[in-house]
Design an enzyme around this catalytic site. Structure first.
Site, PDB file in Angstrom:
ATOM      1  N   GLU A   1       7.880   5.881   7.122  1.00  0.00           N
ATOM      2  CA  GLU A   1       7.382   6.222   5.777  1.00  0.00           C
ATOM      3  C   GLU A   1       8.442   5.982   4.719  1.00  0.00           C
ATOM      4  O   GLU A   1       9.596   6.401   4.876  1.00  0.00           O
ATOM      5  CB  GLU A   1       6.957   7.694   5.782  1.00  0.00           C
ATOM      6  N   HIS A   2       8.043   5.316   3.651  1.00  0.00           N
ATOM      7  CA  HIS A   2       8.932   4.978   2.527  1.00  0.00           C
ATOM      8  C   HIS A   2      10.107   4.110   2.993  1.00  0.00           C
ATOM      9  O   HIS A   2      11.184   4.150   2.417  1.00  0.00           O
ATOM     10  CB  HIS A   2       9.428   6.242   1.804  1.00  0.00           C
TER      11      HIS A   2
ATOM     12  N   ASP B   1       9.326   0.731   3.705  1.00  0.00           N
ATOM     13  CA  ASP B   1       8.961  -0.680   3.427  1.00  0.00           C
ATOM     14  C   ASP B   1       9.671  -1.241   2.197  1.00  0.00           C
ATOM     15  O   ASP B   1      10.220  -2.336   2.234  1.00  0.00           O
ATOM     16  CB  ASP B   1       7.435  -0.891   3.367  1.00  0.00           C
TER      17      ASP B   1
ATOM     18  N   ALA C   1      -5.805   9.315  -0.549  1.00  0.00           N
ATOM     19  CA  ALA C   1      -5.521  10.149   0.613  1.00  0.00           C
ATOM     20  C   ALA C   1      -4.357   9.592   1.421  1.00  0.00           C
ATOM     21  O   ALA C   1      -4.112  10.017   2.541  1.00  0.00           O
ATOM     22  CB  ALA C   1      -6.771  10.247   1.491  1.00  0.00           C
TER      23      ALA C   1
ATOM     24  N   LEU D   1      -4.294   6.636   2.594  1.00  0.00           N
ATOM     25  CA  LEU D   1      -4.852   5.728   3.602  1.00  0.00           C
ATOM     26  C   LEU D   1      -5.042   4.332   3.014  1.00  0.00           C
ATOM     27  O   LEU D   1      -5.745   3.504   3.553  1.00  0.00           O
ATOM     28  CB  LEU D   1      -6.180   6.274   4.152  1.00  0.00           C
ATOM     29  N   SER D   2      -4.429   4.143   1.868  1.00  0.00           N
ATOM     30  CA  SER D   2      -4.314   2.811   1.304  1.00  0.00           C
ATOM     31  C   SER D   2      -5.626   2.198   0.834  1.00  0.00           C
ATOM     32  O   SER D   2      -5.859   0.999   0.979  1.00  0.00           O
ATOM     33  CB  SER D   2      -3.656   1.907   2.344  1.00  0.00           C
ATOM     34  N   SER D   3      -6.449   3.022   0.214  1.00  0.00           N
ATOM     35  CA  SER D   3      -7.694   2.485  -0.341  1.00  0.00           C
ATOM     36  C   SER D   3      -7.368   1.498  -1.463  1.00  0.00           C
ATOM     37  O   SER D   3      -8.071   0.499  -1.651  1.00  0.00           O
ATOM     38  CB  SER D   3      -8.568   3.615  -0.880  1.00  0.00           C
TER      39      SER D   3
ATOM     40  N   GLU E   1      -0.218  -6.163  -6.654  1.00  0.00           N
ATOM     41  CA  GLU E   1      -0.530  -4.750  -6.865  1.00  0.00           C
ATOM     42  C   GLU E   1       0.450  -4.077  -7.826  1.00  0.00           C
ATOM     43  O   GLU E   1       0.163  -2.995  -8.352  1.00  0.00           O
ATOM     44  CB  GLU E   1      -0.599  -4.025  -5.514  1.00  0.00           C
TER      45      GLU E   1
ATOM     46  N   ASP F   1       1.114  -2.077   3.316  1.00  0.00           N
ATOM     47  CA  ASP F   1      -0.339  -1.875   3.271  1.00  0.00           C
ATOM     48  C   ASP F   1      -1.087  -3.204   3.273  1.00  0.00           C
ATOM     49  O   ASP F   1      -2.115  -3.369   3.923  1.00  0.00           O
ATOM     50  CB  ASP F   1      -0.715  -1.072   2.024  1.00  0.00           C
TER      51      ASP F   1
HETATM   52  P1  NG1 Z   1       0.028   4.942   0.051  1.00  0.00           P
HETATM   53  O1  NG1 Z   1       0.184   6.026   1.034  1.00  0.00           O
HETATM   54  O2  NG1 Z   1      -1.148   4.095   0.346  1.00  0.00           O
HETATM   55  O3  NG1 Z   1       0.088   5.428  -1.358  1.00  0.00           O
HETATM   56  C1  NG1 Z   1       2.478   3.947  -0.478  1.00  0.00           C
HETATM   57  C2  NG1 Z   1       2.911   2.491  -0.649  1.00  0.00           C
HETATM   58  C3  NG1 Z   1       3.386   1.886   0.682  1.00  0.00           C
HETATM   59  C4  NG1 Z   1       4.473   2.763   1.275  1.00  0.00           C
HETATM   60  C5  NG1 Z   1       3.960   4.198   1.389  1.00  0.00           C
HETATM   61  C6  NG1 Z   1       5.015   5.167   1.885  1.00  0.00           C
HETATM   62  C7  NG1 Z   1       1.796   1.068  -2.271  1.00  0.00           C
HETATM   63  C8  NG1 Z   1       0.616   0.218  -2.544  1.00  0.00           C
HETATM   64  N1  NG1 Z   1       1.784   1.700  -1.105  1.00  0.00           N
HETATM   65  O4  NG1 Z   1       1.318   3.956   0.284  1.00  0.00           O
HETATM   66  O5  NG1 Z   1       3.857   0.582   0.463  1.00  0.00           O
HETATM   67  O6  NG1 Z   1       5.645   2.682   0.502  1.00  0.00           O
HETATM   68  O7  NG1 Z   1       3.496   4.702   0.134  1.00  0.00           O
HETATM   69  O8  NG1 Z   1       5.447   4.824   3.162  1.00  0.00           O
HETATM   70  O9  NG1 Z   1       2.688   1.182  -3.092  1.00  0.00           O
END
Ligand code: NG1
Length: 442
Positions: free
Chosen positions: A51-52, A54, A147, A149-151, A184, A195
């Site tokens: 997590e965090h 990438d 949530a 889950l990367s919508s 994005e 994602d």
């Molecule tokens: P989510 O959980 O979908 O908001 C975000 C980032 C990921 C990653 C995670 C933390 C975007 C589009 N998504 O995901 O790249 O950094 O947080 O691991 O910025």
């Protein structure tokens, strides 16, 4: 849509998709008249671990969901994009594709389509064809929103896949994933590539290990990660919405960038925290302050780049944030080894450790997530559980022995409601297939 085709995407869940696709086509015809619609889809994802990491060029290990966003599109001869939603609470929107598309209000869903449209116009340098489109992302088949889950990335990827198809652009999947992650940024976050990569490269039934540091040719290393037999990946959604655009996400990015800048005098080539992954933590620790303000960094000549919303007196917790990233990268590699060795117990332990680090060092948990993680651990047969996604709400992910799934659903649901008064939505992740063109329907 033919069942056999849907089976190749959704496996056992295909039959229940038939009426969803039919309804989407129906709403499409009502909005735009009879005729053919091209159907594209992109899945959400759950991040198993990493997590965090990438945006720090580290390691991640996500799994695609079988919950996805459908985008039905009828190509237009001009650059107009018209969008309606199966859910009537989302008002119709229109925009024109150009290299500079005005954005809708911050957080508006159409920005996730405007982003790839603008980026593609810039990239291809020609007038693009738009489309009359329909989004279908309603529960229970859609990706739950806000949530973790990367919508949002699913929407970006669906938009990019549709526009690329309509405009005869056929990049490799990894190239398109990279394109989508930059596209994005249009919405104002500076996220990483996880994602968009999992949305495009997912294979049904598998996780995806991704090294987020490109090689000299700009290519990324990915490899499928086998999911432990006899275990299920369960997701419990706290119902607490987080919002990356307005939330603390950019602050975490800033804290990591500050760490990079502060380590540079001793590690001349460092551009991302990943570059010091091989150094022992004890060597890095003394050079990272517990806290430092944006203004103090400025006095040392350190600028954090184009991150909206950073006040000069903002205090950055640099040491703990970097420690999370450094330890988390190690855990992802260990998790991949555990998955390859079929060791669910070791994998579960790593999930627990990742949660503690996200809570204490990265400070992205919240009381509701803590309640869910505690409840998960009370169930016999849970190998491990952690918050997943950006944090500050959203979901937990748990590795649960197949036979313990009913107990998990009952106990976690009850316990969470008793402690918080909220309903958790709990579901199993059936590792889904990557995004793409599904076919045409009428
Ligand atoms: P989510 O959980 O979908 O908001 C975000 C980032 C990921 C990653 C995670 C933390 C975007 C589009 N998504 O995901 O790249 O950094 O947080 O691991 O910025």
């Amino acid at each position: 849509m033919q069942l056999s085709l849907l089976r190749s995407i959704y496996g056992d869940g295909a039959a229940e998709q038939v009426s969803r696709y039919a309804e989407a086509l129906d709403v499409f015809r009502t909005a735009y008249g009879p005729g053919e619609a091209l159907i594209f889809r992109a899945p959400g994802r759950v991040n198993l671990i990493g997590e965090h990491t990438d945006y720090n060029h580290g390691y991640v290990l996500p799994v695609a969901l079988d919950r996805d966003i459908l985008l039905l599109a009828r190509p237009r001869p001009d650059p107009a994009v018209n969008l309606v939603n199966v859910e009537s609470s989302y008002a119709a929107v229109s925009f024109t594709i150009s290299p500079a598309i005005p954005s809708a209000a911050a957080g508006h869903w159409s920005n996730y389509i405007r982003g790839p449209a603008q980026a593609m116009a810039q990239h291809l340098g020609r007038t693009l064809r738009g489309f009359d489109g329909l989004i279908s992302a309603a529960a229970p088949f859609g990706v739950p929103r806000a949530a973790g889950l990367s919508s949002s990335s699913a929407l970006t990827v669906a938009g990019a896949v549709a526009l690329a198809h309509i405009n005869d652009w056929r990049p490799e999947k990894t190239r398109l994933a990279q394109f989508c992650s930059e596209a994005e940024w249009y919405v104002g976050t500076r996220g990483g590539i996880m994602d968009q990569f999992i949305a495009l490269l997912a294979q049904r039934g598998q996780g995806l290990f991704l090294d987020c540091r490109p090689d000299a040719e700009g290519r990324y290393t990915t490899s499928p990660a086998p999911l432990p037999a006899d275990y299920r990946i369960l997701i419990a959604n706290s119902g607490v919405h987080h919002d990356n655009v307005r939330g603390g996400f950019n602050q975490r990015v800033a804290e990591c960038r500050a760490g990079v800048a502060l380590l540079r005098p001793r590690h001349a080539d460092i551009t991302h925290l990943r570059d010091v992954q091989d150094a022992p933590w004890a060597q890095l620790d003394p050079h990272l302050p517990e806290t430092i303000t944006v203004a103090e960094l400025g006095q040392r000549g350190i600028r954090l780049g184009d991150l909206p919303g950073l006040a000069a007196d903002l205090s950055l917790r640099v040491k703990a944030r970097c420690r999370h990233v450094w330890t988390e990268n190690g855990r992802v590699l260990a998790a991949l080894a555990a998955m390859r060795g079929g060791d669910a117990t070791a994998l579960g332990r790593l999930l627990d450790q990742a949660h503690a680090s996200a809570r204490d060092d990265y400070e992205i948990s919240c009381p509701e997530i803590e309640s869910l993680v505690r409840a998960a651990h009370e169930v016999d047969g849970v190998a491990g559980a952690r918050l997943t996604g950006a944090g500050w709400g959203g979901c937990i992910v748990a590795l649960v022995r197949a036979g313990a799934v009913p107990d998990f659903e009952t106990h976690v649901g009850r316990r969470y409601h008793a402690e918080t008064g909220r309903q958790a939505s709990i579901f199993a992740c059936r590792a889904g297939a990557g995004a793409g063109w599904v076919g045409a329907g009428r």
